[in-house]
Design a protein around this motif. Sequence first.
Motif, PDB file in Angstrom:
ATOM      1  N   VAL A   1       0.867  -1.166   0.000  1.00  0.00           N
ATOM      2  CA  VAL A   1       0.000   0.000   0.000  1.00  0.00           C
ATOM      3  C   VAL A   1       0.909   1.223   0.000  1.00  0.00           C
ATOM      4  O   VAL A   1       1.803   1.348   0.847  1.00  0.00           O
ATOM      5  CB  VAL A   1      -0.931   0.030   1.231  1.00  0.00           C
ATOM      6  CG1 VAL A   1      -1.713   1.334   1.279  1.00  0.00           C
ATOM      7  CG2 VAL A   1      -1.879  -1.166   1.191  1.00  0.00           C
ATOM      8  N   VAL A   2       0.703   2.130  -0.950  1.00  0.00           N
ATOM      9  CA  VAL A   2       1.571   3.295  -1.118  1.00  0.00           C
ATOM     10  C   VAL A   2       0.761   4.568  -0.868  1.00  0.00           C
ATOM     11  O   VAL A   2      -0.339   4.726  -1.412  1.00  0.00           O
ATOM     12  CB  VAL A   2       2.190   3.331  -2.530  1.00  0.00           C
ATOM     13  CG1 VAL A   2       3.024   4.603  -2.719  1.00  0.00           C
ATOM     14  CG2 VAL A   2       3.047   2.099  -2.755  1.00  0.00           C
ATOM     15  N   VAL A   3       1.303   5.446  -0.047  1.00  0.00           N
ATOM     16  CA  VAL A   3       0.720   6.763   0.202  1.00  0.00           C
ATOM     17  C   VAL A   3       1.680   7.809  -0.330  1.00  0.00           C
ATOM     18  O   VAL A   3       2.866   7.820   0.032  1.00  0.00           O
ATOM     19  CB  VAL A   3       0.455   6.989   1.701  1.00  0.00           C
ATOM     20  CG1 VAL A   3      -0.021   8.415   1.961  1.00  0.00           C
ATOM     21  CG2 VAL A   3      -0.571   5.990   2.214  1.00  0.00           C
ATOM     22  N   VAL A   4       1.185   8.673  -1.215  1.00  0.00           N
ATOM     23  CA  VAL A   4       1.973   9.795  -1.739  1.00  0.00           C
ATOM     24  C   VAL A   4       1.429  11.056  -1.075  1.00  0.00           C
ATOM     25  O   VAL A   4       0.335  11.515  -1.422  1.00  0.00           O
ATOM     26  CB  VAL A   4       1.875   9.891  -3.273  1.00  0.00           C
ATOM     27  CG1 VAL A   4       2.813  10.980  -3.795  1.00  0.00           C
ATOM     28  CG2 VAL A   4       2.208   8.542  -3.911  1.00  0.00           C
ATOM     29  N   PRO A   5       2.129  11.623  -0.105  1.00  0.00           N
ATOM     30  CA  PRO A   5       1.537  12.691   0.716  1.00  0.00           C
ATOM     31  C   PRO A   5       1.506  14.044   0.009  1.00  0.00           C
ATOM     32  O   PRO A   5       2.432  14.408  -0.724  1.00  0.00           O
ATOM     33  CB  PRO A   5       2.456  12.745   1.939  1.00  0.00           C
ATOM     34  CG  PRO A   5       3.769  12.253   1.437  1.00  0.00           C
ATOM     35  CD  PRO A   5       3.452  11.216   0.392  1.00  0.00           C
ATOM     36  N   HIS A   6       0.437  14.776   0.224  1.00  0.00           N
ATOM     37  CA  HIS A   6       0.400  16.195  -0.129  1.00  0.00           C
ATOM     38  C   HIS A   6       1.367  16.920   0.805  1.00  0.00           C
ATOM     39  O   HIS A   6       1.467  16.585   1.986  1.00  0.00           O
ATOM     40  CB  HIS A   6      -1.019  16.737   0.046  1.00  0.00           C
ATOM     41  CG  HIS A   6      -1.243  18.107  -0.531  1.00  0.00           C
ATOM     42  ND1 HIS A   6      -0.742  19.247   0.052  1.00  0.00           N
ATOM     43  CD2 HIS A   6      -1.927  18.518  -1.626  1.00  0.00           C
ATOM     44  CE1 HIS A   6      -1.095  20.307  -0.665  1.00  0.00           C
ATOM     45  NE2 HIS A   6      -1.815  19.886  -1.691  1.00  0.00           N
TER      46      HIS A   6
END
Length: 1024
Positions: free
Chosen positions: A807-812
């Motif tokens: 699971v990948v989160v690309v943060p603002h």
Amino acid sequence: MRSRRTRYVTVCQQSLVTAAVLVVAVSAAGVRTLDIVPAPGSAPGALGPQAAGAPALDDATVLRERERRATTPTRTAAAPEPEPATVDTAPVTPKVREVAVTGVEGPGGGRAAAPAEQDEPEASPVPERTEKAERAEAPAPTRLVARSEAQPVKGYATVGMTWKAGREYDEDEIAVQVRTQDDGRWSDWSTAEYHDEHAPEPAEARAAAARAERPGTDAVVVGDVDAVQARTLTSDGTTPPDLELAVIDPGAGSTDVQEPALDTSTMPAPAAREGQDEAPAREEQADEQATTSSATASLSAMRVAPKPQIFSRSQWGANERLRGSAPSYGTVKTGFIHHTVNANSYSEADVPSLLRGIYAYHTQSRGWSDLGYNFLVDRFGRIWEGRYGGVDKAVVGAHTLGYNEASFAMSAIGNYDVAQPSQAVVNAYAALFAWKLSLHDVRADATRLYVKNKYFQGINGHRDAGSTACPGRYLYAKLPAIRTAAARIQAGAAAPAPAPSPTPAPSTGFTSPTQTPRPAQPQPSDVALTRHPNLVGSSELDVVLRQQGTGAVRILPTEGQTGLGAPVSTAVSWSGKVDLLAAVGDVTGDGRGDIVARAVRGSLLRVYRGDGLGHVDPVGIASTASFAGADLVVGAGDWNRDGRNDLLVRMRSNGALYLAKGLGSGRFGAPTLLGTGWRGATSIAPGGDLNGDGRPDLVAVRSGVLHLVPGTSTGRLGSWVRTATVGSRYDAVVGGAADLSGDSRGDLYARSSSGAVSVLTGDGRGGLGATLGSFPGGAGLAHLSSGSMTGSKQPDLVGLAGGGTRVVVVPHNGKRNTSAAVATNVTLPGASQVFAAGDWNRDGRGDLVTRQYAGDVLKLRTGLGNGRFATPVRMSSGWKTFTSLAAVGDVTGDGRPDLLGRTATGRPTIFPGNGRTGFQAPVLAPSSMRTFNQVGSGSFRPGSMPGSTFVSPDGSFVPFVGAAGTAVKGYTWTVGPGDVDGDGRPDLVARDAAGLVWLLPGTATGLGARRFLGSGFSSYDLGG
């Protein structure tokens, strides 16, 4: 090995002072990461003892003399006599040992688990206690999450706890405690100070990242003990990632008793100060409006106070290879007093070891570039050189977050919240501050100095700049006495000047911009290319705008630039192929964003908790088969406004869209119908209130067309409204029911087939505005969605990668491009040029320079730091022949901003600021130099102007290194405010004929692809 006569445990057992005196917690507010090189004409190690044969004094003589001086007040107008000290005669390399500290709870990153009993170390004579008992005893934060094994200690040791950057804790959310063992007995637990403000300034933190800068506690000097142990407690039960206990042996070398090596009276005097400002000329036109400020401080030039003697870095055995390579220089507008919070019983011979331990912890464990303070003073009144770069120079320290560039600091070695400082300490502070402030024309008894964004006195405690108890209640109570003594010293230095020579040197003062300039001088290698101060009190850069017709001046604040950060991954091993996944915000009630996902094999939808840092727990909760027939799920935000986040569900059988109400604890209610006809939608995204009617809306892509589907008062969805044709440009459009760009309107993420992500801004009327980006980070992510996963107000991107294994989160990044333009009290209908000049009068606030009366007159409007400016002052006339003129920062190295200009036929000339309202004599620009806002790497060559500059129609320019800057065309004005996007390189801000403002990002060789900043600026005809 030194005697153990200074054992902290013994002190704690025999003294009424509690655990606070056990530890040394070195306060390093606003630590900066610096590149440090020798000052011109010096080299590392050059500041060692003055003579190898410095006289050695017997211990009895030293101690008797020290006691006499410690009780003798400072003599008026003189520095205290130097105290000899036991010092090191060669560099000593500390030994730093980093020990991994594992959590005390089970899997899940600090989540609730049954506490397990753990025995105390075998050498402990105290009864065994369970983790549960320790939790009950510990102060808030109360959730014990990690405890180290007992670690052996060698030498006069320093310890500290650090963790991996990225997880931020407020001061009331984490506590680290330390205890020591000596002669088989354990001390009580004592708190190691942690301050979340003790970190590099934003610009420096980016450089620190390359050296693995780590947050953590202040240094804790535990002294000569057998063993040490540390534990960590948090309020939310999370364990700081990659937690490590640093145990530092400061080492020991050959020592001697010597006088201070740095005799400041032998250092060169500062350059002669210029005369007073010329009287302001009468204002010619009544349309120039500004408000005067009685609060503007005026500092008259003064003589340098008597100069104290200081023990050098080499005298405490500093190994210069541990620090960075080059110092950073700023200005000195005020001074701060700190204390280090260690025990007050150390011996005079322990001081070098104590300093080395703190130095090693800062540079090796925390990743900082040097020791934080400019100076330190021990309890015997001896002053020690702290940060490298020259004691008589304005070295930017790491002591008072937000004010390091405009101040200096000395820290008292000891805990002065529990003990009174000796008279020797007070005397040393008065002498050092009188001298250091006088070098910069600052009165020690000044009461109202505006420094960046706040008023300070000439001498302040750390608590005057931040929420901290530093420098301790007893030392803070001595500040009035220190100010008075320092002012007397300065007053005693202000003796009448000697009579002038019968043949005075010819004047080099400023007479006019066309006077014959002085010959060019090479630019100093240590020139401080600091950016301009902000004009409205924020932390980012500003652009000055002038409205056509009315002449009203406004300020456009930039905000660091919207973008995406580095991806965060969580490995998962879910059985079966995942066919549904979506970020849904916080649906469990713990304040952190979560996701839902479904594996085909099980047909159960589960909630996977987020940790607030971008990771998710791979073990799901609240499994349900209620959505077995769904072919799409989307986080809806708080659609029904009941305070809980909801879920959108599209059913495979009929293509209808339903709302599943969030119930908390990860569960959802029975779905209710929102609308039909959603089978052909390839993307469905909540965008917040897109049409301005106060109700949440959806967008959907069908057959390459983006549609608005508005919410209605009935709870059902309205008719589809065609908004824009996107064709095959985007393969996914997602939203987080939130504002992504910072303009208070709902926006959307859109991903192209290449994986680049753009922000489609809403216009507040149901349509789309400008497109921001594109940004990398979306490539290869399946089931793309968005939701808050890292704590930012703006949602992050979430997807599945690695064939369903991550699971990948690309943060603002939590930033925005600009905020609303700020009105000022200045109107300039007749100005031909306006630009931010930097802190021209050296009061800590940014100022404006305007060019008026057909380009012949320059006027200065000193800033008040809040978007307002004082009454204009004429700087000079005679500028009509100058075809190019720009603010370039301090290029002469004297700490004052300058202008650079040229006539149609003349060579480029520097007009140095005099630190008040005018100029020093002009000087020809050297063949190459650097400016704070130049674009491209290397040195700018003024002789090639205008071929290597960006020139605006008003005559302003931005220096450029590399290809011809005039290749940038199509803009009505171009401004070089410095590094706008935070990547360490100066950028351009430009406006086109349509009134759109763009960022042209600087690169090593030129400019990158432009980025949209804002619209609606067609009425502004000047920018600066």
